[in-house]
Structures are given as structure tokens and as C-alpha cells.
Design a protein around this motif. Sequence first.
Motif, PDB file in Angstrom:
ATOM      1  N   ARG A   6      36.172  35.454  41.955  1.00  0.00           N
ATOM      2  CA  ARG A   6      37.339  36.149  41.436  1.00  0.00           C
ATOM      3  C   ARG A   6      37.868  35.293  40.299  1.00  0.00           C
ATOM      4  O   ARG A   6      37.973  34.073  40.430  1.00  0.00           O
ATOM      5  CB  ARG A   6      38.400  36.314  42.526  1.00  0.00           C
ATOM      6  N   TYR A  49      36.589  39.237  37.511  1.00  0.00           N
ATOM      7  CA  TYR A  49      35.595  38.295  38.018  1.00  0.00           C
ATOM      8  C   TYR A  49      35.237  37.276  36.937  1.00  0.00           C
ATOM      9  O   TYR A  49      35.521  37.482  35.754  1.00  0.00           O
ATOM     10  CB  TYR A  49      34.313  39.027  38.443  1.00  0.00           C
ATOM     11  N   LYS A  61      41.599  41.514  43.664  1.00  0.00           N
ATOM     12  CA  LYS A  61      41.385  40.101  43.990  1.00  0.00           C
ATOM     13  C   LYS A  61      42.002  39.761  45.345  1.00  0.00           C
ATOM     14  O   LYS A  61      41.398  39.059  46.158  1.00  0.00           O
ATOM     15  CB  LYS A  61      41.986  39.207  42.909  1.00  0.00           C
TER      16      LYS A  61
END
Length: 167
Positions: A25, A33, A124
Motif C-alpha cells: 500500500r 499501491y 488501504k
Amino acid sequence: MNRLREELLLRLRALPARRPPALRRSLRDDWLYATDLPQAADRESVRLFLEAVRGAGWRAEELDGWIELDQRLDRPPENWQPGPLGLETACCLSLLARQHPDREGGDGAETREAAARAVRKLMKAGEAGGATWEKACGEVHREWAARLRERKCIPEMDAGFLIRREK
């Protein structure tokens, strides 16, 4: 593992590299990402990866030895699950369910970016799990409440980013 992460991992594994590149992440708010491919492979592999992901609709940029990746999402990717329904999640769902036609900025670039920001934060946090999820929902809730106080609309977003699906 959600479809987006699977797609990126398949692309990374298909490239020659000195070691398997990491996919994490992103630590940056404006990216979803990050991969350390530039540290794990040669420049040709990096070029091929960037070309492939950009061709597949990803926004990708090499920053500080990592490739940051983002994709605008209208709905949650396959196999992605949000965190458990808690108070802050319920508040976000409640705000999302209400219509605010009297608010300004419903279709502007700023509202679209606010939606993308919320989606990245939730994606996330959903992967991180635990208290991270409710913390992220609390941040989204506060941002949306501030928008409403400023007589702005909250971003349009698929409620699936907040609701757990039965497997």
C-alpha cells in the motif's frame, strides 16, 4: 486479495528481476499501491511494467526508487472487503445515503478528487484491517461533514466501499 493487487502481482512476476519486487500500500495519500521494482530489476523491466500498467488504465510514476500506482475506481474491485461495520462506518453510510441536491460542486473536478481520495483511504484501510479501518472511516466522515458545513456536496461513491459482502 483483491483483483487490482492480483493484476499488479501477475504483471510484476512476469518480469525478469534480481529478486521478487515488493508490492505495498502506498505511503502517499494520492497513490494506492507502490512497488520497489526499480530496486529489484533493470531499467528495461521498469519500462515494460510502466508501459503495461499505463496501458491498463493505471496512473503510474517513479518516485524515490518506487513506482507509485493509482487507478480511479467507480466500484470496489472483485474480492475486496471493507473493514467491519463500526460507528464511523455507519456514519459514512448514513451521509452517503442522504441526498444533498442543494449543495454545490456535485460534478466538479474537486468533488471527483475528494471521491478518489476517500476511495484510496478506504481501500488501504480495508487491506490493513483492525482499528485502521474505523480510523480511516472517521477521517472520511470528518471530511464529508466539513464539506456539508461549507454547503458543498459529498462525493458520489459506491456504498460497496463501506459494506461487507457475503462470500
